[in-house]
Design a protein around this motif. Structure first.
Motif: not given
Length: 195
Positions: A57-77
């Motif tokens: 949802e953040a990537a949708l809101i921020m639009g083109e040229g944005s970056r979201v770094y999705a951090v997790d230690y769980d590979e399945e996540a």
């Protein structure tokens, strides 16, 4: 699939899910995203991304040229986040980062927005690491336990940051025969800090 609306609140059932991988529910997600005050082309770090609902949802809101770094230690996540980002057409904006916070945050580019989904015992250290990685910005964390809330506000107090706490109670109507019964979800504390 595309989300045709300019507002957050993608229904939970539209995201791919897996047993044991947490997801920030739509109502809480909507409030958290509004507290982040996201900008077009911005950068967000989503710590503990789970299913990736906040990242998407953040990537949708921020639009083109944005970056979201999705951090997790769980590979399945991370794989769920990847599939959900692909499903909603934002895979080019969501960067998957496998690692444990707070340590992994030092490897990321600076960001002015951080979302922390939970954080557990590491929450104070995650908050401190996020503050060190930004010059000015907003950190939003959602927690469900009083202990996590206490730890977060103590850490923010030690850092001298202004913050606010909002508690969200959500109940959803479910049809039971001829009646609609309201079923409560866990209350959630949303902590917003201004660095």
């Amino acid at each position: 699939m595309t989300w045709p609306y300019a507002t957050p609140g993608i229904p939970d059932e539209l995201f791919e899910r897996a047993e044991g991988v947490p997801m920030t529910k739509a109502e809480v997600r909507s409030v958290a995203l509004s507290k982040l005050r996201l900008r077009r082309g911005g950068v967000l770090v989503d710590v503990g991304c789970g299913t990736g609902s906040v990242s998407v949802e953040a990537a949708l809101i921020m639009g083109e040229g944005s970056r979201v770094y999705a951090v997790d230690y769980d590979e399945e996540a991370l794989m769920l986040t990847k599939r959900n980002a692909e499903k909603f057409g934002v895979a080019d904006r969501v960067v998957l980062v496998r690692g444990k916070a707070p340590e992994v945050l030092a490897e990321l580019p600076k960001a002015d927005r951080y979302f922390v989904g939970g954080g557990g015992l590491e929450l104070p250290a995650i908050i401190k690491a996020a503050v060190e990685r930004m010059e000015k910005g907003i950190i939003v964390a959602d927690v469900v336990t009083l202990e996590s809330l206490k730890a977060a506000v103590e850490a923010l107090g030690e850092l001298g940051l202004d913050y606010e706490v909002t508690q969200i109670f959500v109940a959803r109507g479910q049809r039971k025969g001829r009646y609609t019964v309201m079923t409560a979800l866990n209350p959630v504390y949303i902590i917003t800090a201004y660095a």
